[in-house]
Design an enzyme around this catalytic site. Structure first.
Site, PDB file in Angstrom:
ATOM      1  N   TYR A  54       0.827  -1.202   0.000  1.00  0.00           N
ATOM      2  CA  TYR A  54       0.000   0.000   0.000  1.00  0.00           C
ATOM      3  C   TYR A  54       0.869   1.263   0.000  1.00  0.00           C
ATOM      4  O   TYR A  54       0.548   2.248  -0.663  1.00  0.00           O
ATOM      5  CB  TYR A  54      -0.943  -0.005   1.205  1.00  0.00           C
ATOM      6  N   HIS A  88      -6.324  -6.570  -6.450  1.00  0.00           N
ATOM      7  CA  HIS A  88      -5.831  -7.843  -5.910  1.00  0.00           C
ATOM      8  C   HIS A  88      -4.307  -7.931  -5.942  1.00  0.00           C
ATOM      9  O   HIS A  88      -3.728  -8.809  -5.318  1.00  0.00           O
ATOM     10  CB  HIS A  88      -6.441  -9.022  -6.686  1.00  0.00           C
TER      11      HIS A  88
END
Length: 229
Positions: free
Chosen positions: A165, A198
């Site tokens: 992230y 994903h």
């Protein structure tokens, strides 16, 4: 106004949404953020926790994805080549029915929106068969400026690559310290698979979560050439 269609997939039924400019949504029909659309039945069990699930007595969110080697000289989607693609295609046919048609949910769907829905269905079918790694269907997701910035960065993560992230935030032109905010935007992604959320993992390489359920995240990463352990 979005127009909708249902299509089968090896990972379960999918709801597509499109306006006349591009695809606005792609949802598994048991996602908790599935839009309420007439003609779509509520799932018996909804993915209420994107980080839940166990396999072999271990929490799936703690699994790690590693790239299989070799990946194939011609860059095939499946590490083991056409045989693996064919095997996955057979599973798809058995699980969802290859001949099942796309079902439009609005009789007045205009030709421009229908063309987008048909292109999305066709490209997804090619993806399941191992024949496509890059999607070309026009996209028109609706979100805030920050969300669109993160979704654009997601589109730039190629098949066969994963990011954390924090790395995604940096790719979007933000500092790594914006990883948590980036994660929130990833979780709001309205176009699963094609905008490839994903491919985003936790900083330590574990799977973390997925709006469509971690079992599907495992399958998507596996067909893109990863081993999940």
């Amino acid at each position: 106004m979005p127009f909708h269609a249902l299509i089968p997939s090896p990972l379960g039924p999918i709801l597509l949404a499109s306006d006349e400019d591009g695809l606005t949504g792609l949802y598994f029909t048991d996602q908790r953020d599935l839009p309420r659309v007439p003609g779509v039945e509520a799932a018996a069990a909804v993915v209420s926790d994107p980080s839940a699930g166990f396999q072999g007595g271990r929490a799936i969110r703690t699994f790690r994805a590693t790239r299989r080697q070799p990946t194939g000289e011609s860059g095939e989607l499946f590490a083991d080549g056409p045989a693996s693609a064919a095997a996955f295609s057979r599973r798809r046919d058995e699980e969802s029915g290859a001949a099942a048609p796309m079902r439009l949910l609005q009789e007045d769907t205009p030709a421009s929106a229908l063309a987008v829905l048909e292109q999305a269905r066709r490209e997804l079918d090619e993806y399941w068969r191992g024949e496509r790694t890059v999607f070309e269907v026009p996209l028109a997701p609706r979100g805030t400026a920050f969300q669109r910035k993160i979704w654009q960065a997601l589109l730039e993560v190629p098949c066969g690559e994963t990011l954390s992230y924090g790395e995604l935030a940096e790719r979007a032109g933000l500092g790594a310290g914006h990883g948590r905010a980036a994660g929130t935007a990833v979780g709001s992604n309205p176009i699963s698979i094609i905008i490839p959320c994903h491919r985003i993992l936790a900083r330590d390489g574990t799977l973390n979560g997925y709006g469509g359920g971690l079992g599907r995240k495992v399958r998507l990463l596996e067909i893109e050439g990863f081993t999940i352990r």
